[in-house]
Design an enzyme around this catalytic site. Sequence first.
Site, PDB file in Angstrom:
ATOM      1  CG  ASP A 113      -1.775   1.228   1.346  1.00  0.00           C
ATOM      2  OD1 ASP A 113      -2.349   1.617   0.321  1.00  0.00           O
ATOM      3  OD2 ASP A 113      -1.887   1.813   2.446  1.00  0.00           O
ATOM      4  CB  SER A 114       0.163   4.790  -0.585  1.00  0.00           C
ATOM      5  OG  SER A 114      -0.924   4.899   0.302  1.00  0.00           O
ATOM      6  CB  CYS A 129      -3.110   0.875  -2.435  1.00  0.00           C
ATOM      7  SG  CYS A 129      -3.114   2.607  -2.930  1.00  0.00           S
ATOM      8  CD  GLU A 141      -1.676   8.370   6.295  1.00  0.00           C
ATOM      9  OE1 GLU A 141      -0.924   9.326   6.121  1.00  0.00           O
ATOM     10  OE2 GLU A 141      -1.629   7.315   5.639  1.00  0.00           O
ATOM     11  CB  CYS A 167      -9.935   4.859   0.491  1.00  0.00           C
ATOM     12  SG  CYS A 167      -8.384   5.390   1.267  1.00  0.00           S
ATOM     13  CG  HIS A 225      -6.159   5.470   4.884  1.00  0.00           C
ATOM     14  ND1 HIS A 225      -5.477   5.163   3.744  1.00  0.00           N
ATOM     15  CD2 HIS A 225      -5.233   5.972   5.742  1.00  0.00           C
ATOM     16  CE1 HIS A 225      -4.195   5.478   3.896  1.00  0.00           C
ATOM     17  NE2 HIS A 225      -4.017   5.958   5.095  1.00  0.00           N
TER      18      HIS A 225
END
Lengths: 261, 261
Positions: free
Chosen positions: A6-7, A69, A148, A180, A182
């Site tokens: 993932d990023s 991702c 984040e 996404c 996240h």
Amino acid sequence: MIGIFDSGVGGLTVVKAILDKIPEYDIVYFGDTAHTPYGTKSAETVVGYTINNIKFLLSQGAKVIVIACNTASSVATTQVLEQFALPIFEVITPAVTQAVEASANLNFGIIGTRATISSGIYERKILAHRPTARIHSVACPLLVPLVEEGWLKKRETAMIVKKYLQPLKTRQIDTLILGCTHYPLLKNVIQAKIGKRVELIDSSICIAEGIQHFLENQRDIEQQLRQTGRLSLFVSDVTDQFKKIAQLTLKTNISFECVKI
Amino acid sequence: MIGIFDSGVGGLTVVKAILDKIPEYDIVYFGDTAHTPYGTKSAETVVGYTINNIKFLLSQGAKVIVIACNTASSVATTQVLEQFALPIFEVITPAVTQAVEASANLNFGIIGTRATISSGIYERKILAHRPTARIHSVACPLLVPLVEEGWLKKRETAMIVKKYLQPLKTRQIDTLILGCTHYPLLKNVIQAKIGKRVELIDSSICIAEGIQHFLENQRDIEQQLRQTGRLSLFVSDVTDQFKKIAQLTLKTNISFECVKI
């Protein structure tokens, strides 16, 4: 082993889902934290990062690749499928499959990064299954930084989620794809703001189920995977904040190795 | 020419300030948008990016370098001063000089990215000038994404700014350093939330004045600079969103060249 990238930290929701389903397989994870985020960058740049990430995972012995991702899955899957000759999973297809099964009214909402939403990939894949579907997409670029920062339960986060979801609520969607990796960390606030009748599709769970199913049916590949339950984590940059969020996601103490790729 | 770089779009506030003060000099700007943001990454990674950016600007003919990024200025200045033999300006020193002149009570607030605040560089530099100063620092990591989204006047932005500034308000600071080149774009909301009696120190204006002063006193270097008023803009990644914010900052139509470095 199973190679996942993932990023940054978002893909760890996929690792968590895979560990919950099939904990016996060895996993090597790479978080490209030196280049994070991908969702605000151009397709060309994300394709370049994706190719480098896969090469790194191959060098670590990966026999199956998971693009954990949505941004990379959206803009780079076609190119990497041409370039690499091993099974590569992306997070879009399993989420779409589950969404079209779940929806009664075929009235879909999709949320994701700007790059994912601009790619139009969810719309194309849903329409390929259900040509009469109505689909409403919203880019939610501030949700990644909020996650984040660990602002999962803050009032400001709830307000921003509400603002992003308002056009989807107005259009009375019945199924919402969390496009996404996240976003599963914001599931509670998303469900509260979109309304409890809307079904949330969590791509991290969808992909774990997809891989389990694949390995059950592809025994030759399954037998190449080591099964000692070992998890190796690599990142391209380490910060304290990253460690904090990683711990929150995996719910365990973890150590990373930093590599420059 | 004058070479200026930033992690992305924030450094354009410095370009704007330099264009306002000394529009005659040629400028080459590099925005490292493929790696943006710097403020959430480790010092080691930011040092590596900074060295590459300076090498690129040198290849374009820069005779003077401006690090128009507080994060890079905070963590990489010492290393790059050792490595490169030309005048290098960073954004910390001029802001500190102006802040210690402006403050009546030596009660300072500093806001910046997590990397800038962790470095402690503003505290060290202020205490070197004024050993009795009281200094209160707050990392404001969400302000960069909010600016990059163009959410300059949104209610949620005002609430987040208020939350970040609350501890500085409680401590009754009289001078607030905007320790990130994105923050001048939020000047109005920051002034409103911290109170009108607090003096804001805008590092973009401070550095433009510092460079003007330097060139007046260093005629040998000044004479190496081309004076056709040309502005060349390079970025490592181009997105529509980036173009939008760049236009908002420079208040003019601009074109970029994308380079991979």
